[in-house]
Design a protein around this motif. Structure first.
Motif, PDB file in Angstrom:
ATOM      1  N   ARG A 330       0.727  -1.054   0.405  1.00  0.00           N
ATOM      2  CA  ARG A 330      -0.391  -0.150   0.086  1.00  0.00           C
ATOM      3  C   ARG A 330       1.186   1.573  -0.118  1.00  0.00           C
ATOM      4  N   SER A 331       0.697   2.486  -0.871  1.00  0.00           N
ATOM      5  CA  SER A 331       1.018   4.030  -0.613  1.00  0.00           C
ATOM      6  C   SER A 331       0.355   4.902   0.020  1.00  0.00           C
ATOM      7  N   ALA A 332       1.239   5.304   0.215  1.00  0.00           N
ATOM      8  CA  ALA A 332       0.525   6.846   0.650  1.00  0.00           C
ATOM      9  C   ALA A 332       1.476   7.681   1.063  1.00  0.00           C
ATOM     10  N   PHE A 333       1.395   9.259   0.454  1.00  0.00           N
ATOM     11  CA  PHE A 333       2.463   9.903   0.170  1.00  0.00           C
ATOM     12  C   PHE A 333       3.637  10.089  -0.241  1.00  0.00           C
ATOM     13  N   GLY A 334       3.140   8.921  -1.592  1.00  0.00           N
ATOM     14  CA  GLY A 334       3.931   8.988  -2.586  1.00  0.00           C
ATOM     15  C   GLY A 334       4.930   7.588  -2.016  1.00  0.00           C
ATOM     16  N   LYS A 335       4.689   7.503  -1.131  1.00  0.00           N
ATOM     17  CA  LYS A 335       5.562   6.111  -0.932  1.00  0.00           C
ATOM     18  C   LYS A 335       4.811   4.700  -0.418  1.00  0.00           C
ATOM     19  N   ARG A 336       5.804   3.441  -0.033  1.00  0.00           N
ATOM     20  CA  ARG A 336       4.671   2.464   0.198  1.00  0.00           C
ATOM     21  C   ARG A 336       5.175   3.271   1.829  1.00  0.00           C
ATOM     22  N   LEU A 337       3.635   2.609   2.037  1.00  0.00           N
ATOM     23  CA  LEU A 337       3.764   2.693   3.917  1.00  0.00           C
ATOM     24  C   LEU A 337       5.119   1.916   4.512  1.00  0.00           C
ATOM     25  N   VAL A 338       5.646   0.670   3.979  1.00  0.00           N
ATOM     26  CA  VAL A 338       6.392   0.502   4.344  1.00  0.00           C
ATOM     27  C   VAL A 338       7.710   1.045   4.785  1.00  0.00           C
ATOM     28  N   ASP A 339       8.051   2.356   3.407  1.00  0.00           N
ATOM     29  CA  ASP A 339       9.040   2.670   3.630  1.00  0.00           C
ATOM     30  C   ASP A 339       8.728   4.388   4.221  1.00  0.00           C
ATOM     31  N   GLN A 340       7.560   4.278   5.192  1.00  0.00           N
ATOM     32  CA  GLN A 340       6.830   5.489   5.936  1.00  0.00           C
ATOM     33  C   GLN A 340       7.510   5.413   7.139  1.00  0.00           C
ATOM     34  N   PRO A 341       8.786   6.421   7.337  1.00  0.00           N
ATOM     35  CA  PRO A 341       9.702   6.338   9.029  1.00  0.00           C
ATOM     36  C   PRO A 341       8.411   5.676  10.772  1.00  0.00           C
ATOM     37  N   ALA A 342       7.838   6.306  10.105  1.00  0.00           N
ATOM     38  CA  ALA A 342       6.703   6.022  11.068  1.00  0.00           C
ATOM     39  C   ALA A 342       5.863   4.540  11.185  1.00  0.00           C
ATOM     40  N   MET A 343       5.905   4.804  10.174  1.00  0.00           N
ATOM     41  CA  MET A 343       4.681   3.175   9.963  1.00  0.00           C
ATOM     42  C   MET A 343       6.060   1.994   9.939  1.00  0.00           C
ATOM     43  N   ARG A 344       7.436   2.255   9.304  1.00  0.00           N
ATOM     44  CA  ARG A 344       8.482   1.175  10.095  1.00  0.00           C
ATOM     45  C   ARG A 344       8.901   1.089  11.468  1.00  0.00           C
ATOM     46  N   ASN A 345       8.448   1.888  12.053  1.00  0.00           N
ATOM     47  CA  ASN A 345       9.040   2.323  13.531  1.00  0.00           C
ATOM     48  C   ASN A 345       7.582   0.656  14.742  1.00  0.00           C
ATOM     49  N   VAL A 346       6.886   1.599  13.680  1.00  0.00           N
ATOM     50  CA  VAL A 346       5.642   0.207  14.335  1.00  0.00           C
ATOM     51  C   VAL A 346       5.930  -0.637  13.495  1.00  0.00           C
ATOM     52  N   LEU A 347       5.732  -1.143  12.342  1.00  0.00           N
ATOM     53  CA  LEU A 347       5.680  -2.360  11.994  1.00  0.00           C
ATOM     54  C   LEU A 347       7.184  -3.554  13.061  1.00  0.00           C
ATOM     55  N   ALA A 348       8.233  -2.362  12.943  1.00  0.00           N
ATOM     56  CA  ALA A 348       9.244  -3.337  13.796  1.00  0.00           C
ATOM     57  C   ALA A 348       9.037  -3.640  14.954  1.00  0.00           C
ATOM     58  N   ASP A 349       8.416  -2.414  15.838  1.00  0.00           N
ATOM     59  CA  ASP A 349       7.728  -2.402  17.474  1.00  0.00           C
ATOM     60  C   ASP A 349       6.927  -4.080  17.231  1.00  0.00           C
ATOM     61  N   LEU A 350       5.661  -3.918  16.807  1.00  0.00           N
ATOM     62  CA  LEU A 350       5.002  -5.223  16.925  1.00  0.00           C
ATOM     63  C   LEU A 350       6.057  -6.693  16.256  1.00  0.00           C
ATOM     64  N   ALA A 351       6.804  -6.429  15.439  1.00  0.00           N
ATOM     65  CA  ALA A 351       7.626  -7.671  15.073  1.00  0.00           C
ATOM     66  C   ALA A 351       8.500  -7.697  16.979  1.00  0.00           C
ATOM     67  N   VAL A 352       8.925  -7.234  16.954  1.00  0.00           N
ATOM     68  CA  VAL A 352       9.957  -7.432  18.347  1.00  0.00           C
ATOM     69  C   VAL A 352       8.831  -7.961  19.895  1.00  0.00           C
ATOM     70  N   GLU A 353       7.568  -7.370  19.284  1.00  0.00           N
ATOM     71  CA  GLU A 353       6.617  -8.398  20.626  1.00  0.00           C
ATOM     72  C   GLU A 353       6.469  -9.730  20.336  1.00  0.00           C
ATOM     73  N   SER A 354       6.157  -9.877  18.972  1.00  0.00           N
ATOM     74  CA  SER A 354       6.109 -11.133  18.758  1.00  0.00           C
ATOM     75  C   SER A 354       6.959 -12.227  18.648  1.00  0.00           C
ATOM     76  N   ASP A 355       8.443 -11.597  18.201  1.00  0.00           N
ATOM     77  CA  ASP A 355       9.341 -12.513  18.734  1.00  0.00           C
ATOM     78  C   ASP A 355       9.774 -12.767  20.254  1.00  0.00           C
ATOM     79  N   ALA A 356       9.465 -11.734  21.324  1.00  0.00           N
ATOM     80  CA  ALA A 356       9.781 -12.184  22.121  1.00  0.00           C
ATOM     81  C   ALA A 356       8.195 -13.313  22.799  1.00  0.00           C
ATOM     82  N   ALA A 357       6.934 -12.915  22.662  1.00  0.00           N
ATOM     83  CA  ALA A 357       6.505 -14.017  22.671  1.00  0.00           C
ATOM     84  C   ALA A 357       6.802 -15.390  22.076  1.00  0.00           C
ATOM     85  N   THR A 358       7.461 -15.415  21.043  1.00  0.00           N
ATOM     86  CA  THR A 358       6.894 -16.611  20.072  1.00  0.00           C
ATOM     87  C   THR A 358       8.369 -17.396  21.032  1.00  0.00           C
TER      88      THR A 358
END
Length: 549
Positions: A330-358
């Motif tokens: 998905r893109s917004a404001f000229g970039k894919r969401l995954v390339d937006q710094p704020a979204m990358r921070n959220v996704l990485a944080d979700l992944a950290v929590e998931s890895d820790a739980a697993t």
């Protein structure tokens, strides 16, 4: 007339391999079940198929229906399920996610089962409830060797044999538990259901149970009050809460008078039936000594608590994968969401929590496996670490699901995205088998009654000592918290949360991906974070973290 074209929409994730989870597969190998990797991977492909995902969707969209009577007025107490519920159950049973590990004389059997439970649970959470209870009943049932010898092979059978028949005539059994009452909830000592001995050694059970999940099971463990005095077998009974096994069909083929009064209208877990039931002089057989029901049933609860952790970790993985998939397309404001710094921070944080739980989930599965083989140190660790982890991982699941849903924006709020179903499921594991306060206080109870559990816990986390100063500081801080037992119940959540974070941090530092371990220690132990997800510090390796999703 064509008014628009569809673009900048995300392609369907499925089919995909839902076992492609580095934290899961690494834990599988590390905890002694590398031999099961091919089975886990095959199940991951099956769980990620369009077919299995549709099974789960339809089983939730068309929830179970209670039929108390047949067309002629006869009491039948049957629950009707969508056909795909049975498809889901059949795969789970054939894959050995229920009682099978107890009959497998192979190191890592419980670890393999945990990994498969996690993997297949991504198709639907609801049907994993009866699967979990069937797994958990076996160690409790062994308090009555005669009953265990009769039913354990069928509880471990890989044949799903649905239908109301006498248990010994079936090719496989599913078991449930029926404990709580409306006046007591988690306080099972307040139960008022009574058990009166019969001349043949059985008991007549009378009472009402407030929350009995999977009422279509072949048999149930239940708790009832015995009155003491002389028993029919000549022995002297003990007054108090006692554990019993009740089949739905008695040995003579008649129906046990277990009446399903209504199904609960729940927030989530829609595919699974949960009910209120009445025991109208139902027949049961004692499991364990009279008056020792709580002690007996704790063994079952500890097993289902492990599955609560697995279930929450599963939901976190699903949310992380769906959010990352959306952001990559998905893109917004000229970039894919995954390339937006704020979204990358959220996704990485979700992944950290998931890895820790697993990662901690797989460590607990390993402790369960070794405890079942007689390792007392692992049994002590499991006793306290499971209560601690159940409290924290299950507590984190709802906020994780909410953040993952938000990554999809309005699309995530629509039912067809699957995110609302995930969100509704997320609080459940924190409630089942003891809500937050119960789990936290149980950890304190373990410390007070079994000091070896504290020793085992610190021995485990000290294995990571010296690898990360933030973890070292947290371990020292925990030692100070536990050195003062004044107002310990008031501080229970604070103490147990810190214990959970220290345990997760120790596992990640020793076994996790370096970027995940660093981000976890910085944000969860070092204090360099905010309250919401997506507040990781700027110096963590976000690309390294996202590469694992």
């Amino acid at each position: 007339m064509k008014t628009h074209e569809v673009f900048n929409q995300v392609p369907d994730l499925f089919p995909t391999d839902l076992s492609a989870n580095p934290a899961l597969l690494e834990g599988l190998r590390r905890e002694g079940a590398a031999w099961a990797e091919d089975e886990v991977r095959a199940l991951g492909v099956r769980a990620g198929s369009v077919q299995a995902q549709n099974w789960g969707r339809l089983a939730n969209e068309y929830p179970p229906v209670l039929h108390t009577h047949d067309r002629y007025g006869n009491r039948i107490d049957e629950v009707e399920f969508h056909p795909h519920w049975h498809d889901l159950m059949q795969v789970a049973v054939e894959s050995g996610l229920h009682g099978t590990p107890w009959r497998e004389d192979r190191a890592g059997a419980h670890v393999a089962r945990a990994a498969k439970f996690f993997t297949w649970g991504q198709s639907d959470a609801g049907h994993m409830c009866p699967i979990s209870m069937t797994y958990a009943i076996v160690p409790a049932l062994r308090h009555n060797p005669e009953l265990a010898a009769r039913y354990e092979p069928l509880l471990a059978s890989r044949t799903y044999d649905f239908g109301l028949r006498e248990p010994s005539t079936k090719a496989g059994l599913i078991a449930g538990m029926s404990m709580t009452e409306k006046q007591g909830g988690s306080d099972v000592r307040a139960n008022t259901t009574t058990a009166t001995p019969n001349a043949d050694g059985s008991y007549r059970i009378v009472g009402h149970k407030w929350f009995t999940s999977a009422p279509m099971s072949d048999m149930f463990l239940t708790l009832a009050q015995t009155s003491g005095g002389e028993r029919s077998d000549g022995g002297i009974g003990t007054a108090g809460v006692t554990c019993f096994l009740l089949p739905r069909v008695l040995p003579d083929g008649s129906r046990n008078p277990i009446r399903i009064q209504r199904l609960k209208d729940k927030l989530g877990n829609k595919s699974n039936a949960s009910s209120e039931i009445e025991y109208e002089n139902a027949i049961g057989w004692r499991v364990g000594d009279e008056g020792s029901g709580v002690k007996t049933i704790v063994e079952m609860v500890n097993m289902t608590r492990l599955d609560c952790v697995i279930g929450s970790a599963t939901g976190m993985r699903v949310g992380t994968v769906l959010a990352a998939h959306h952001a990559r397309h998905r893109s917004a404001f000229g970039k894919r969401l995954v390339d937006q710094p704020a979204m990358r921070n959220v996704l990485a944080d979700l992944a950290v929590e998931s890895d820790a739980a697993t990662t901690v989930m797989m460590r607990l599965a390993g402790a369960t496996d070794r405890a079942a083989a007689g390792d007392e140190q692992e049994a002590a660790l499991r006793r306290i670490a499971l209560a601690v982890t159940k409290y924290w991982v299950c507590k984190r699941a709802p906020s994780h699901a909410a953040e993952a849903l938000e990554c999809l924006g309005g699309n995530g709020y629509a039912e067809e995205s699957g995110m609302p179903r995930l969100f509704r499921e997320s609080p459940l594991m924190s409630i089942w088998e003891g809500s937050g306060n119960v789990a936290a206080l149980d950890a304190l109870r373990a410390m007070g009654r079994q000091p070896d559990t504290v020793e085992a816990f610190f021995a485990e986390v000290q294995l990571a000592a010296g690898a990360d100063s933030r973890l070292d500081d947290a371990i020292a801080r925990l030692g100070k918290e536990l050195s003062d037992f004044d107002d310990i119940e008031y501080r229970a959540r604070r103490v147990v949360e810190l214990m959970a974070l220290v345990l997760q941090g120790a596992q990640l530092v020793r076994h996790g991906h370096a970027a995940v371990a660093d981000a976890f220690c910085a944000s969860r132990l070092g204090g360099d974070w905010g309250i919401a997800f997506g507040t990781l510090p700027t110096n963590v390796d976000v690309p390294g973290i996202l590469g694992r999703v």
